[in-house]
Design a protein around this motif. Structure first.
Motif, PDB file in Angstrom:
ATOM      1  N   ALA A 165     -17.894  12.279   3.170  1.00 51.51           N
ATOM      2  CA  ALA A 165     -16.791  13.226   3.652  1.00 51.51           C
ATOM      3  C   ALA A 165     -15.312  13.084   2.748  1.00 51.51           C
ATOM      4  N   LEU A 166     -15.436  11.890   2.158  1.00 56.40           N
ATOM      5  CA  LEU A 166     -14.200  11.486   1.525  1.00 56.40           C
ATOM      6  C   LEU A 166     -14.265  11.516  -0.010  1.00 56.40           C
ATOM      7  N   ASP A 167     -13.016  12.101  -0.521  1.00 56.95           N
ATOM      8  CA  ASP A 167     -12.676  12.147  -2.082  1.00 56.95           C
ATOM      9  C   ASP A 167     -12.183  10.637  -2.377  1.00 56.95           C
ATOM     10  N   ALA A 168     -11.597  10.539  -3.651  1.00 56.84           N
ATOM     11  CA  ALA A 168     -10.897   9.375  -4.090  1.00 56.84           C
ATOM     12  C   ALA A 168      -9.891   9.065  -3.145  1.00 56.84           C
ATOM     13  N   ASP A 169      -8.898  10.177  -2.875  1.00 53.44           N
ATOM     14  CA  ASP A 169      -7.541   9.739  -2.318  1.00 53.44           C
ATOM     15  C   ASP A 169      -7.956   9.355  -0.789  1.00 53.44           C
ATOM     16  N   GLY A 170      -8.882  10.110  -0.129  1.00 48.89           N
ATOM     17  CA  GLY A 170      -9.315  10.083   1.151  1.00 48.89           C
ATOM     18  C   GLY A 170      -9.873   8.463   1.273  1.00 48.89           C
ATOM     19  N   ILE A 171     -10.684   8.090   0.309  1.00 45.49           N
ATOM     20  CA  ILE A 171     -11.121   6.674   0.481  1.00 45.49           C
ATOM     21  C   ILE A 171      -9.999   5.573   0.384  1.00 45.49           C
ATOM     22  N   ALA A 172      -9.091   5.822  -0.692  1.00 51.15           N
ATOM     23  CA  ALA A 172      -7.943   4.952  -0.782  1.00 51.15           C
ATOM     24  C   ALA A 172      -7.204   4.860   0.603  1.00 51.15           C
ATOM     25  N   ARG A 173      -6.859   6.156   1.293  1.00 43.71           N
ATOM     26  CA  ARG A 173      -6.423   6.250   2.543  1.00 43.71           C
ATOM     27  C   ARG A 173      -7.080   5.194   3.480  1.00 43.71           C
ATOM     28  N   ALA A 174      -8.221   5.631   3.694  1.00 41.37           N
ATOM     29  CA  ALA A 174      -9.292   4.657   4.712  1.00 41.37           C
ATOM     30  C   ALA A 174      -9.057   3.322   4.512  1.00 41.37           C
ATOM     31  N   VAL A 175      -9.050   2.767   2.996  1.00 42.77           N
ATOM     32  CA  VAL A 175      -9.178   1.398   2.981  1.00 42.77           C
ATOM     33  C   VAL A 175      -7.709   1.022   3.178  1.00 42.77           C
ATOM     34  N   VAL A 176      -6.586   1.519   2.939  1.00 46.69           N
ATOM     35  CA  VAL A 176      -5.332   1.115   3.439  1.00 46.69           C
ATOM     36  C   VAL A 176      -5.297   1.321   5.059  1.00 46.69           C
ATOM     37  N   GLU A 177      -5.467   2.124   5.583  1.00 47.21           N
ATOM     38  CA  GLU A 177      -5.475   2.256   7.244  1.00 47.21           C
ATOM     39  C   GLU A 177      -6.475   0.957   7.567  1.00 47.21           C
TER      40      GLU A 177
ATOM     41  N   LEU B  12       1.165   9.655  10.075  1.00 47.90           N
ATOM     42  CA  LEU B  12       2.071   8.504  10.460  1.00 47.90           C
ATOM     43  C   LEU B  12       3.073   8.268   8.973  1.00 47.90           C
ATOM     44  N   ASN B  13       4.113   8.288   9.521  1.00 41.39           N
ATOM     45  CA  ASN B  13       5.147   8.217   8.250  1.00 41.39           C
ATOM     46  C   ASN B  13       5.032   9.390   7.380  1.00 41.39           C
ATOM     47  N   GLY B  14       5.300  10.640   7.932  1.00 38.64           N
ATOM     48  CA  GLY B  14       5.057  11.882   7.201  1.00 38.64           C
ATOM     49  C   GLY B  14       5.730  12.065   5.970  1.00 38.64           C
ATOM     50  N   THR B  15       7.168  11.416   5.873  1.00 43.32           N
ATOM     51  CA  THR B  15       8.014  11.592   4.571  1.00 43.32           C
ATOM     52  C   THR B  15       7.454  10.788   3.606  1.00 43.32           C
ATOM     53  N   GLY B  16       6.464  10.173   3.672  1.00 46.49           N
ATOM     54  CA  GLY B  16       5.939   9.293   2.535  1.00 46.49           C
ATOM     55  C   GLY B  16       4.845   9.885   1.701  1.00 46.49           C
ATOM     56  N   ARG B  17       4.717   9.634   0.592  1.00 47.73           N
ATOM     57  CA  ARG B  17       3.741  10.027  -0.266  1.00 47.73           C
ATOM     58  C   ARG B  17       2.292   9.806  -0.034  1.00 47.73           C
ATOM     59  N   ALA B  18       1.351  10.554  -0.605  1.00 45.93           N
ATOM     60  CA  ALA B  18      -0.011  10.400  -0.256  1.00 45.93           C
ATOM     61  C   ALA B  18      -0.450   9.206  -0.743  1.00 45.93           C
ATOM     62  N   VAL B  19      -1.181   8.457  -0.351  1.00 49.82           N
ATOM     63  CA  VAL B  19      -1.726   7.116  -0.686  1.00 49.82           C
ATOM     64  C   VAL B  19      -2.739   7.138  -1.981  1.00 49.82           C
ATOM     65  N   ARG B  20      -2.455   6.320  -2.985  1.00 45.07           N
ATOM     66  CA  ARG B  20      -2.874   6.201  -4.321  1.00 45.07           C
ATOM     67  C   ARG B  20      -3.914   5.026  -4.248  1.00 45.07           C
ATOM     68  N   THR B  21      -4.616   4.891  -5.470  1.00 47.69           N
ATOM     69  CA  THR B  21      -5.672   3.924  -5.518  1.00 47.69           C
ATOM     70  C   THR B  21      -4.732   2.524  -5.576  1.00 47.69           C
ATOM     71  N   ASP B  22      -3.991   2.520  -6.510  1.00 43.62           N
ATOM     72  CA  ASP B  22      -2.819   1.157  -6.361  1.00 43.62           C
ATOM     73  C   ASP B  22      -2.212   0.668  -5.287  1.00 43.62           C
ATOM     74  N   ASP B  23      -2.145   1.436  -4.082  1.00 43.94           N
ATOM     75  CA  ASP B  23      -1.652   1.158  -2.709  1.00 43.94           C
ATOM     76  C   ASP B  23      -2.663   0.235  -2.104  1.00 43.94           C
ATOM     77  N   ILE B  24      -4.114   0.270  -2.606  1.00 38.61           N
ATOM     78  CA  ILE B  24      -4.802  -0.806  -1.923  1.00 38.61           C
ATOM     79  C   ILE B  24      -4.524  -2.250  -2.206  1.00 38.61           C
ATOM     80  N   GLU B  25      -4.082  -2.277  -3.514  1.00 41.93           N
ATOM     81  CA  GLU B  25      -3.568  -3.934  -4.020  1.00 41.93           C
ATOM     82  C   GLU B  25      -2.403  -4.037  -3.120  1.00 41.93           C
ATOM     83  N   ARG B  26      -1.452  -3.256  -2.910  1.00 40.23           N
ATOM     84  CA  ARG B  26      -0.299  -3.358  -2.290  1.00 40.23           C
ATOM     85  C   ARG B  26      -0.462  -3.611  -0.890  1.00 40.23           C
ATOM     86  N   ALA B  27      -1.347  -2.896  -0.301  1.00 44.81           N
ATOM     87  CA  ALA B  27      -1.481  -3.044   1.092  1.00 44.81           C
ATOM     88  C   ALA B  27      -2.290  -4.797   1.447  1.00 44.81           C
TER      89      ALA B  27
END
Length: 317
Positions: free
Chosen positions: A130-142, A270-285
């Motif tokens: 049910a997830l696209d690439a951005d949704g997968i990245a968000r799920a990983v960070v969470e 959560l943190n509604g003023t933030g930007r959408a999660v990107r793939t590179d945010d996985i490494e940052r997390a």
């Protein structure tokens, strides 16, 4: 002396996890899971009382095993440190968490969304289809945020409080919640006690994780702001502070619609003023998770040493 043993043992155990990761076969947590599943087969009834008994038998048994083992080696500092190191290595899972997150990240960076979907269940129970690439990245960070608390910090907190029994007991409670604490028809009543106990046991570690994410992250003010504004809106009392603090620290937006265990949930942003999660945010997390884990070790060992020395001075005065 007990405080020093915990500090040395927990440090060695966390280093062991960093260098070795989890064993591919015969992991102690997997052995516990099989035993807990066998107990469930014998006790299961659609009733809270039977579920509470299951929790007492499994979590109490793991805690008692830790107490017996700690008592057996209490006269030997070296053996006590070795036991603490082994228990810490067995119950923490920071290296596996980061490794799996990075594996999904590499697949996304290569444009292989199917491979990322296939790998995602190693991290969380989301429906990957049910997830696209951005949704997968968000799920990983969470998942990285939440499991930094569940797989590392919470265990260190209870280890500092109660030594080896605390380490094993916390991991047992957390594992039981993953097995029976979810809201499936089979476990809605039976898993109630495990879920509530996990909420209680996980609360100190979750708050410490949120604090350390703010301290170690690139945007401390953003982490505190998101934690204060949004944590209480999350359905989980422990995941809320952790995910909100990570979101604010990383400057990203977490939460929203997800598919989990065959049902769709609409979670608060959560943190509604933030930007959408990107793939590179996985490494940052993943890097933030590592920093939080080592800071947690320092805090837990330091607090244990301070209180241990105070008790020693109190007995001598």
């Amino acid at each position: 002396m007990g405080a020093e043993r915990f500090a040395y043992g927990a440090t060695a155990g966390l280093l062991g996890d960093l260098l070795l990761g989890d064993p591919r076969r015969g992991h102690p947590v997997a052995v516990f899971g099989r035993a807990a599943a066998a107990v469930e087969r014998g006790l299961w009834r659609d009733h809270r009382g039977w579920g509470a008994l299951h929790t007492v038998v499994c979590a109490g048994g793991a805690t008692a095993l830790g107490a017996v083992a700690a008592r057996a080696v209490r006269r030997s500092p070296a053996a006590s440190i070795a036991l603490t190191a082994t228990a810490t290595w067995a119950v923490v899972g920071g290296t596996s968490l980061v490794r799996e997150a990075r594996a999904v990240g590499r697949a996304l960076e290569a444009g292989d969304v199917d491979a990322a979907r296939a790998r995602l269940p190693h991290l969380c129970g989301r429906d990957p289809q049910a997830l696209d690439a951005d949704g997968i990245a968000r799920a990983v960070v969470e998942s990285v945020a939440e499991n930094t608390s569940d797989a590392v910090v919470g265990a260190l907190v209870w280890g500092a409080v109660a030594g080896v029994p605390g380490l094993l007991g916390f991991r047992a409670v957390n594992t039981l919640d993953a097995m029976v604490g979810h809201r499936s028809p089979r476990h809605l009543r039976y898993g109630w006690a495990s879920a509530r106990l996990d909420d209680l046991a996980g609360a100190p570690g979750a708050r410490l994780t949120a604090v350390l994410a703010a301290v170690a992250g690139p945007d401390p003010r953003g982490a505190v702001r998101a934690w204060r504004a949004d944590a209480s809106r999350h359905p989980s009392p422990n995941a809320g502070p952790v995910e909100a603090s990570f979101a604010g620290a990383l400057g990203v937006r977490l939460g929203g619609t997800l598919s989990y265990a065959g049902r769709v949930e609409h979670r608060p942003v959560l943190n509604g003023t933030g930007r959408a999660v990107r793939t590179d945010d996985i490494e940052r997390a993943a890097r933030l998770s590592r920093r939080v884990s080592w800071l947690a070790l320092g805090v837990c060992a330091g607090v244990r040493l301070v209180f241990g020395r105070r008790r020693t001075k109190g007995r001598m005065s």
